[in-house]
Design a protein around this motif. Sequence first.
Motif, short mmCIF file in Angstrom:
data_model
loop_
_atom_site.label_atom_id
_atom_site.label_comp_id
_atom_site.label_asym_id
_atom_site.label_seq_id
_atom_site.Cartn_x
_atom_site.Cartn_y
_atom_site.Cartn_z
N TYR A 225 0.83 -1.20 0.00
CA TYR A 225 0.00 0.00 0.00
C TYR A 225 0.87 1.25 0.00
CZ TYR A 225 -0.34 -2.55 4.48
OH TYR A 225 -0.13 -3.38 5.55
N TYR A 226 0.32 2.30 -0.56
CA TYR A 226 0.97 3.61 -0.59
C TYR A 226 0.04 4.64 0.02
CZ TYR A 226 4.14 1.67 -4.15
OH TYR A 226 5.05 0.93 -4.82
N PRO A 227 0.53 5.70 0.65
CA PRO A 227 1.89 5.75 1.16
C PRO A 227 2.01 4.80 2.35
CG PRO A 227 0.63 7.67 1.83
CD PRO A 227 -0.28 6.84 1.00
N GLN B 83 -4.42 0.58 -1.14
CA GLN B 83 -3.89 -0.76 -1.34
C GLN B 83 -3.65 -0.98 -2.84
OE1 GLN B 83 -5.32 -3.78 1.14
NE2 GLN B 83 -3.44 -4.83 0.64
N VAL B 84 -2.41 -1.23 -3.19
CA VAL B 84 -2.06 -1.41 -4.60
C VAL B 84 -2.00 -2.90 -4.94
CG1 VAL B 84 -0.34 -0.95 -6.37
CG2 VAL B 84 -0.78 0.75 -4.61
N ILE B 85 -1.54 -3.70 -3.98
CA ILE B 85 -1.58 -5.16 -4.15
C ILE B 85 -2.25 -5.73 -2.90
CG2 ILE B 85 -0.20 -7.28 -4.30
CD1 ILE B 85 -0.04 -5.74 -6.87
N GLY C 167 -2.44 -7.18 -16.99
CA GLY C 167 -3.40 -6.31 -16.31
C GLY C 167 -3.35 -4.93 -16.92
N PRO C 168 -4.42 -4.16 -16.75
CA PRO C 168 -4.43 -2.81 -17.31
C PRO C 168 -3.45 -1.90 -16.59
CG PRO C 168 -6.40 -3.18 -15.97
CD PRO C 168 -5.69 -4.49 -16.06
N SER C 169 -3.19 -0.76 -17.18
CA SER C 169 -2.30 0.22 -16.59
C SER C 169 -2.82 0.62 -15.21
CB SER C 169 -2.25 1.43 -17.53
OG SER C 169 -1.44 2.41 -16.99
N GLY C 170 -1.93 0.67 -14.24
CA GLY C 170 -2.32 1.07 -12.89
C GLY C 170 -2.80 -0.07 -12.01
N SER C 171 -2.79 -1.30 -12.54
CA SER C 171 -3.32 -2.42 -11.75
C SER C 171 -2.30 -2.98 -10.76
CB SER C 171 -3.84 -3.52 -12.68
OG SER C 171 -2.82 -3.99 -13.52
N GLY C 172 -1.06 -2.51 -10.83
CA GLY C 172 -0.08 -2.92 -9.84
C GLY C 172 0.99 -3.87 -10.34
N LYS C 173 1.11 -4.00 -11.66
CA LYS C 173 2.07 -4.95 -12.23
C LYS C 173 3.52 -4.60 -11.87
CE LYS C 173 0.69 -4.21 -16.51
NZ LYS C 173 -0.31 -3.15 -16.21
N SER C 174 3.89 -3.34 -12.07
CA SER C 174 5.27 -2.93 -11.76
C SER C 174 5.56 -3.05 -10.27
CB SER C 174 5.53 -1.50 -12.23
OG SER C 174 5.39 -1.42 -13.62
N THR C 175 4.56 -2.74 -9.49
CA THR C 175 4.71 -2.85 -8.04
C THR C 175 5.01 -4.30 -7.65
OG1 THR C 175 3.18 -1.01 -7.70
CG2 THR C 175 3.50 -2.51 -5.85
N LEU C 176 4.28 -5.23 -8.23
CA LEU C 176 4.50 -6.64 -7.94
C LEU C 176 5.89 -7.07 -8.44
CD1 LEU C 176 3.09 -8.98 -6.61
CD2 LEU C 176 1.83 -9.42 -8.72
N LEU C 177 6.27 -6.63 -9.62
CA LEU C 177 7.59 -6.95 -10.16
C LEU C 177 8.69 -6.45 -9.21
CD1 LEU C 177 8.98 -6.64 -13.75
CD2 LEU C 177 10.12 -5.43 -11.92
N ARG C 178 8.53 -5.23 -8.72
CA ARG C 178 9.56 -4.69 -7.84
C ARG C 178 9.68 -5.50 -6.56
NH1 ARG C 178 7.51 0.40 -9.18
NH2 ARG C 178 6.79 0.72 -7.06
N MET C 179 8.56 -6.00 -6.06
CA MET C 179 8.62 -6.80 -4.84
C MET C 179 9.27 -8.16 -5.09
SD MET C 179 5.22 -5.84 -2.67
CE MET C 179 3.97 -6.40 -3.81
#
Length: 230
Positions: free
Chosen positions: A12-14, A22-24, A41-53
């Motif tokens: 979640y952010y912040p 909650q992003v994921i 997933g569409p843009s903004g669905s949290g893909k990059s966030t999941l990749l970073r984790m």
Amino acid sequence: PVIIRAEQVEKYYPQPSENRIQVISPTDLSISAGEIVALLGPSGSGKSTLLRMLTGLSAPSAGVVYWHEKPISTADVNVSIVFQSFALFPWLTVLENVEAPLKARGMEATERRKRSLKILDTVGLDGFQAAYPKELSGGMRQRVGFARALVVEPEVLFMDEPFSALDVLTAENLRSELLELWQKKTIPTKAIFLVTHNIEEAVLLADRIIVLGRNPGHVRTDFKVSLSHP
Ligand code: ADP
Ligand code: ADP
């Protein structure tokens, strides 16, 4: 065998806040040797966030990412990421760009050069080592991106929308070449994790597709897929 396993990871952010977003939401997933997994997933669905984790670039707000059953914080992680924007060093030549991660790891110059030239050859950049990124087309630049990612022989290769900045035909060519190299086991990596918003790309490349819904972070399990045969 399972290489990466995420157990109930959330983001979640912040971070510390009453009205956090909650992003994921709590997610389990795994990546095993031999497979290409697409995260769709569409843009903004949290893909990059999941990749970073999954790569350790960002810590989950809750849950744990394991590499070979060790928490990522203590594990021996060897990953590379290919970015949509290529992220090449403009002041370095193609060869120097590819050598950069080996140099950072302290590899000796002769060995570094040998490995870099070999991987440039694999991705179809033989003869381009002295060029600068700005002299290359988008497709060729992304080949450099692939070469730089693969030269360290990452256990898992992560790709974040690697074809999205390219025109349709270039993207198609690069995609099918990548698949061919993977199927011939010419690519020095055990698994590939592809982030994309392109359903066709996911279907054509992946052995398995994980779908993030439009509402941030909701892994959808309610899909019904029907196969039709001509
Ligand atoms: P995708 O890769 O699917 O486009 P992202 O993971 O980039 O999605 O972003 C998911 C959501 O989280 C978006 O609403 C985005 O604005 C938000 N977000 C991502 N990173 C941050 C951050 N560091 N701080 C605040 N919000 C963020
Ligand atoms: P973390 O808290 O997960 O360690 P950061 O907050 O440092 O990560 O941000 C990670 C990435 O998210 C950075 O690349 C940053 O540029 C990007 N980012 C920051 N804010 C947003 C936002 N509102 N929407 C999308 N991406 C964002």
